[in-house]
Design an enzyme around this catalytic site. Structure first.
Site, short mmCIF file in Angstrom:
data_model
loop_
_atom_site.label_atom_id
_atom_site.label_comp_id
_atom_site.label_asym_id
_atom_site.label_seq_id
_atom_site.Cartn_x
_atom_site.Cartn_y
_atom_site.Cartn_z
N GLU A 69 -13.68 3.52 -5.65
CA GLU A 69 -13.30 3.32 -7.05
C GLU A 69 -12.85 1.88 -7.30
O GLU A 69 -13.12 1.30 -8.35
CB GLU A 69 -12.18 4.29 -7.43
N PRO A 271 -19.18 5.32 10.01
CA PRO A 271 -18.44 6.52 9.55
C PRO A 271 -17.61 6.22 8.31
O PRO A 271 -17.10 5.10 8.14
CB PRO A 271 -17.55 6.87 10.74
N ARG A 272 -17.47 7.23 7.46
CA ARG A 272 -16.61 7.07 6.29
C ARG A 272 -15.20 6.71 6.71
O ARG A 272 -14.53 5.91 6.07
CB ARG A 272 -16.63 8.37 5.47
N GLY A 311 -14.62 -3.07 6.00
CA GLY A 311 -14.99 -4.25 5.23
C GLY A 311 -16.28 -4.93 5.63
O GLY A 311 -16.51 -6.08 5.23
N GLU A 312 -17.15 -4.26 6.41
CA GLU A 312 -18.38 -4.91 6.85
C GLU A 312 -19.65 -4.21 6.36
O GLU A 312 -20.74 -4.51 6.85
CB GLU A 312 -18.40 -5.01 8.37
N ASN A 336 -21.56 6.86 -2.65
CA ASN A 336 -22.13 5.89 -3.59
C ASN A 336 -23.47 5.32 -3.10
O ASN A 336 -23.52 4.61 -2.10
CB ASN A 336 -21.11 4.75 -3.77
#
Length: 417
Positions: A69, A271-272, A311-312, A336
């Protein structure tokens, strides 16, 4: 109670309860800190103590709860900044992951802070310091104390990109009085889809407009140029494909298919929850495959490279021609798809996409995504989907240029246009 300041029984109850938050907040936050769930140098932001100075000039405050979000706000910020060159932006969120990833993807003139816990004293400190000209809330995370405290100062409020599926609506119906009071404080409300608009109106919102998802309009995720070059070289001679934002159900499907594939591509598994890296390595071994983990400093030298870092994702989408979207083989119902689309990676997914139904429908209508069955996952990942990827990127590029009207409406609310 007045029409301009509605406080029904449910809202009064919730606001009364928020006064007890300071009794337990420091203890709870310190426990979270010990478990690595908060940043050591920033956890006091949740007590309303800013870690950054306020910039000069008008400032728009935007809030989103979590990682996806928060990243989705970047396109809207870019549109606002384009129309109001002197305006500064503050983004708040609540999760550590959102703060760390947003730090690598901040738009110009934008700062990030954690949203204070919903107690009067914390919110007073926050609002006294930042003095926003406008407060913009995204999706469905509304904090009653923050909303009412902001409105009480005469700061205009907007709710954008609202999303409320049937399950979320069912949870909120019993609190219709609370939500009606909160919605009455918003001067602009936009929804991602017609179903959300109907749900919002049923629990008290008025004049809801449908504007689509902000996620489609978010700029591409950033990637460190040196890391990109280094990783591209390390992948020379391999055929990398990506499973993004995975959950156990997705991993089982992909690993089962990979085990039977000859020849095998290199599966990058993101992985999430990156903290699951060790667990996933065990699952890979149970499938008779080998794995290395990026978080352990290991390179892509096995069947599966578990890219369990924060962050990658901008790296992996750039390096993999095709992405299998996680959450689509289990109850999560998808993640997403626009992040790979924006970077020209073709989009594949499983049968369960309800969480992003409108997004996947738009991509399918444009021939920019494809559903795959479990047994065909590896064959689909290694096929040539360059035309599909081109269509997905074109759709993403178009969406990124479509936020000007919403930005103009928000700037008018803030008195900046």
């Amino acid at each position: 109670m007045t029409t301009s300041d509605p406080k029904g029984a449910q809202l009064r109850l919730v606001l009364a309860l928020t006064r007890a938050i300071p009794l337990v907040a420091p203890t709870i936050l310190k426990r979270r800190l010990a478990r690595g769930k908060d940043l050591p140098d920033r956890w006091r932001e949740k007590l309303g103590e800013p870690s950054l100075s306020r910039p000069e000039g008008p400032l728009i405050w935007l809030h989103a709860v979590g990682l996806g979000e928060t990243l989705a706000l970047r396109g809207l910020i870019a549109a606002l900044a384009d129309q109001s060159p002197n305006t500064q932006f503050l983004v708040t969120s609540t999760t550590r992951a959102s703060a760390e990833v947003m730090a690598a993807n901040l738009p110009p003139r934008t700062r990030h802070q954690f949203l204070p816990l919903d107690a009067p004293g914390y919110l007073t400190r926050f609002l006294d310091h930042w003095r926003p000209a406008l407060s913009v809330w995204a999706e469905q995370d509304l904090w009653p104390g923050a909303v009412t405290a902001t409105a009480a100062r005469g700061i205009p409020l907007a709710l954008v990109n609202a999303r409320m599926n049937a399950e979320a609506y069912a949870r909120r119906r019993r609190w219709t009085g609370l939500y009606a009071d909160l919605f009455a404080r918003f001067r602009l409300i936009t929804a991602q889809d017609e179903a959300t608009a109907r749900h919002l109106q049923t629990i008290g919102a008025t004049s809801v407009s449908v504007t689509g998802s902000l996620k489609a309009a978010a700029p591409p995720l950033a990637a460190d140029p040196d890391k990109l070059a280094e990783t591209r070289e390390a992948l020379t001679g391999r055929n990398p494909v990506l499973l993004a934002s995975s959950h156990p159900e997705d991993e089982f499907v992909a690993l089962s298919a990979l085990r039977a594939a000859h020849p095998r591509p290199l599966l990058l598994l993101a992985p999430r929850d990156p903290h699951r890296g060790a667990e996933i390595a065990t699952r890979v071994a149970e499938h008779g495959l080998t794995a290395t983990r990026r978080s352990a400093g290991q390179g892509p030298t096995a069947d599966v490279w578990i890219v369990d870092t924060f962050g990658e994702m901008g790296l992996w989408y750039r390096l993999c021609a095709t992405t299998l979207i996680g959450g689509t083989f289990g109850p999560t119902e998808g993640h997403n798809p626009w992040e790979p689309a924006a970077l020209g990676s073709a989009i594949l997914h499983g049968p369960r996409t309800a969480n992003f139904a409108a997004d996947f429908a738009a991509l399918h209508q444009a021939g920019a995504a494809e559903a795959v069955q479990p047994e065909a996952v590896i064959a689909a990942l290694t096929a040539d989907h360059s035309a599909m990827a081109t269509r997905a990127k074109a759709l993403s590029d178009t969406a990124q240029g479509a936020l000007a009207p919403l930005a103009a409406d928000l700037l008018k609310l803030a008195g900046l246009k």
